[in-house]
Structure formats: C-alpha cells, structure tokens
Motif scaffolding. Sequence first.
Motif, mmCIF file in Angstrom:
data_model
loop_
_atom_site.group_PDB
_atom_site.id
_atom_site.type_symbol
_atom_site.label_atom_id
_atom_site.label_comp_id
_atom_site.label_asym_id
_atom_site.label_seq_id
_atom_site.Cartn_x
_atom_site.Cartn_y
_atom_site.Cartn_z
ATOM 1 N N THR A 1 4.257 6.295 6.635
ATOM 2 C CA THR A 1 4.737 6.659 7.975
ATOM 3 C C THR A 1 4.723 5.448 8.890
ATOM 4 O O THR A 1 5.689 5.197 9.630
ATOM 5 N N HIS A 2 3.655 4.690 8.826
ATOM 6 C CA HIS A 2 3.565 3.479 9.661
ATOM 7 C C HIS A 2 4.641 2.467 9.283
ATOM 8 O O HIS A 2 5.273 1.864 10.176
ATOM 9 N N LEU A 3 4.866 2.273 7.978
ATOM 10 C CA LEU A 3 5.879 1.309 7.545
ATOM 11 C C LEU A 3 7.268 1.729 8.021
ATOM 12 O O LEU A 3 8.037 0.896 8.535
ATOM 13 N N PHE A 4 7.610 2.987 7.841
ATOM 14 C CA PHE A 4 8.916 3.471 8.302
ATOM 15 C C PHE A 4 9.045 3.328 9.818
ATOM 16 O O PHE A 4 10.049 2.803 10.321
ATOM 17 N N GLU A 5 8.044 3.781 10.546
ATOM 18 C CA GLU A 5 8.141 3.771 12.005
ATOM 19 C C GLU A 5 8.232 2.351 12.554
ATOM 20 O O GLU A 5 8.959 2.088 13.520
ATOM 21 N N THR A 6 7.494 1.423 11.942
ATOM 22 C CA THR A 6 7.550 0.030 12.388
ATOM 23 C C THR A 6 8.948 -0.551 12.176
ATOM 24 O O THR A 6 9.494 -1.240 13.051
ATOM 25 N N GLU A 7 9.549 -0.242 11.014
ATOM 26 C CA GLU A 7 10.881 -0.758 10.719
ATOM 27 C C GLU A 7 11.914 -0.128 11.652
ATOM 28 O O GLU A 7 12.822 -0.797 12.148
ATOM 29 N N TRP A 8 11.794 1.158 11.904
ATOM 30 C CA TRP A 8 12.742 1.838 12.760
ATOM 31 C C TRP A 8 12.609 1.378 14.206
ATOM 32 O O TRP A 8 13.583 1.351 14.954
ATOM 33 N N GLN A 9 11.382 1.026 14.591
ATOM 34 C CA GLN A 9 11.178 0.494 15.933
ATOM 35 C C GLN A 9 11.917 -0.836 16.099
ATOM 36 O O GLN A 9 12.554 -1.088 17.124
ATOM 37 N N LYS A 10 11.872 -1.667 15.057
ATOM 38 C CA LYS A 10 12.594 -2.961 15.101
ATOM 39 C C LYS A 10 14.086 -2.756 15.213
ATOM 40 O O LYS A 10 14.797 -3.559 15.823
ATOM 41 N N ALA A 11 14.575 -1.680 14.571
ATOM 42 C CA ALA A 11 16.033 -1.452 14.494
ATOM 43 C C ALA A 11 16.599 -0.752 15.717
ATOM 44 O O ALA A 11 17.796 -0.503 15.769
ATOM 45 N N ARG A 12 15.780 -0.450 16.696
ATOM 46 C CA ARG A 12 16.281 0.268 17.894
ATOM 47 C C ARG A 12 17.259 -0.598 18.683
ATOM 48 O O ARG A 12 17.113 -1.786 18.793
#
Length: 415
Positions: free
Chosen positions: A404-415
Amino acid sequence: MPIRRKTLVVLKGYPRLSETFIAQELLGLERAGFDLTLISMRKPTDKKRHPIHDEIKARVVYLPEYLHDEPLRVLRALFAGWSKPGFKPLLRRFWADLRRDLTRNRFRRLGQALVLAHEWPDAGEWLHAHFIHTPASVTAYTSIMTGVPWTCSAHAKDIWTSPDWELTEKLAEARWSVTCTRSGFDHMRELTDRKDEVHLSYHGLDLARFGHFNEARSNRNGSGIADPVQILSVGRAVEKKGYDVLLRAFALLPADLNWRFVHIGGGDQLAKLKPLAQELGIADRIIWKGALAQEEVLQHYRNADIFALACRIAADGDRDGLPNVLVEASSQNLVCISTNISGVPELLTDGQNGLVVPPEDPQSLANALEEAIRRPELRHRLGKAAEQRVREHFDHNSSIRQLTHLFETEWQKAR
C-alpha cells in the motif's frame, strides 16, 4: 485521503489453487481500498476453487490464451492500434526482444498486449504484473502502447528462468518491483542500477484463516502398525518440488518404522511418481489425494505429524522461492522437513524450528525423517518454534501495508 488508482493486475492464470499467496494479496489490497480488475492470460484449469477466490470482488477479464483461438479479437486490436502513437515504439521493442527470443510465445505476448490496450477494461489507470516473466512482458508491452505506468511482483520461477537481459530491461522500466525471498531480491538488485526500486516483501499468511491449532499433537513414534506416523506434503508434482527424491528417501527408512505418506496436489509428474513408488516397494504406504481446496488442506495439516518438501533446483533453473505451504504448515505447529534451497532457510533453521537438509540427498532426507518419526518430543518442540516464527514475522498484513505504501508513494509522485 489516500490515493487509489484503478489498477489492472495482469496474471498468468486466475484462479489457481497453487497460487493462494496471490489470491491472499489481492484480497488484502481490496480490503485496503484498492479498486482492482484482474487480467488473466489463461482461463482456469483447476476443477476446484479456494474460498478466498469467492471473497475477491474484482472483475476478471480473460485475454486470448492462444491468438488463433480468437483471431477477430486480435485483428480488431491490431487495426485499432495501428495509428496510435505507442504502436511504433511497441514494434521496435518487440523486434528487439524477438531477435533474442525467437519463439511463438513472444508473438502471443504481443497479441495479448494489443488486445488489452485496445479493450482497456474499466478505464484502468495503473498496471501491475504478477510474475516478472510472461505477465510482465504483456504488461510492459501494454504500457508502451498506452503510456500507463506499471509495477511488478516477482516470485520464483519467473526470476530464475528468465534471461538476465530481460530482467534488467524490465527492472529498468517498472516503477518498482517486489519479490518474496532474500535470494530473489539479491539477484534482482544485481541486475539493475535502480536498486532502491527493488523491494523485499514476504507474502506472509492470513493468520485469521490459519488460526492456532489448540489440540495436542500425537506421540506416534513409528512403532505402531495400526497407528503409523502421518507424513504430509502439499505441492504440484513438478521437478522443483523433488518428490522423486522424497520417495527415494522413504524407501531408505528402516523396515521397522510404520509411516504413511499423503500427497496433496496435481502436476504432470504424478504419472511418473506413482510407478516409482511401486518400483521402490512403498506404494501401499502412499495416498495421492490430488488437488484440494484450502479448508481441506488445513485439516490435513492438523491431522499430520510431519510435513516434508524436498525442494531442489530444476534442470532449467526453476526453483521455489519460499513455498507458502511451509509457512502454512508451520502456522499449525507442524514440524517441517525441507532443503536449504532459495527462501526455505529464511523460515526454517535446522534444529531450531525445523529440519533442513541438502537438496538431491535422499539419505540425508531419510535420516531427518527417521529422527522426526522416532522422536515425537522433537517434533513438538520444533513445530511450536516454527509457529512462533510465523506468527511473529510472517503476518500477511505487513506485506499489504508495505505494498500500500509503495503504490501510494508512486501515485503521489504521478499527481
């Protein structure tokens, strides 16, 4: 509020009885709020399902398993993609791969990727591959075609049977990758400059589903003809599981020991193993159960005295990571006997919480089996220590939190 992107999860086949660790992860992600659609490259062949498969709510989309089976679907995808910006980059990548891997399999992955990119189920916003070999090929090709980023979970066979050049390229392209054993993790990190984007994440076990077994384990010691020691193994009958080695070890046990072996699982090598058991003179002590659902397997763990799995490296380099069945058996304070291959020593330490022997060594395996058969107090001690290790270090919720942390961190970068 946490970011949740619609994620298309590409799988080799779904559902599969032998891949409960993937089903467990999918259910865990759903419960954590992830919106998943499952993309399966093959239709199911197992006749049974685990209860966990019915708990997963994600829709399943099946790609053409063989392109000639659904030619119109493939041709529509090809013509629709012809004029898209990603088509030429995809062809360049495909030809580069084909020069190094001139197989029909490579064409199949291209066709499946074109179909996925054309049909694009449920307005997906992210791609995630389970296994870094063929599912990651379809995922990488689809990403080139659509521009949608991707991530990857690697496991065992996919790591060790893929050429280094292919692993290196995929590790360079995926936003991040995870794998489930230290040996796989170290190997993947050796092949990429992006070492921080390779992560170790043990699958763990749903400990609510595999609750503590409260009943006392038996004191069978092999002396009773009417009450033999019960030895269990769960796994597909394939080369890397080493069932031929295990049968040869059984044949080396002293004649005065009374034991019975139960095997659960399908697999191509059953047709060879059953005649081998006859040849070795032990067929009357073996029960071949075939594939069973998870709740039935759990009951067999609880009925058994010993769990045995003779993991080995197959001729093509295939090997287990950390077999989930060893974690499951250990969770039921059932002593495990296995080999020092891949991730097994990350769970079992010889003489502390299990018995671990070299691979391809029937005599050492027979010695360990004999000791465990004759000494029930040793089985009890090692089984309790194994359960303690699983419940302290292999809770699948830890892996779900990490993912969950890995996905959320990557998605945060892609905003």
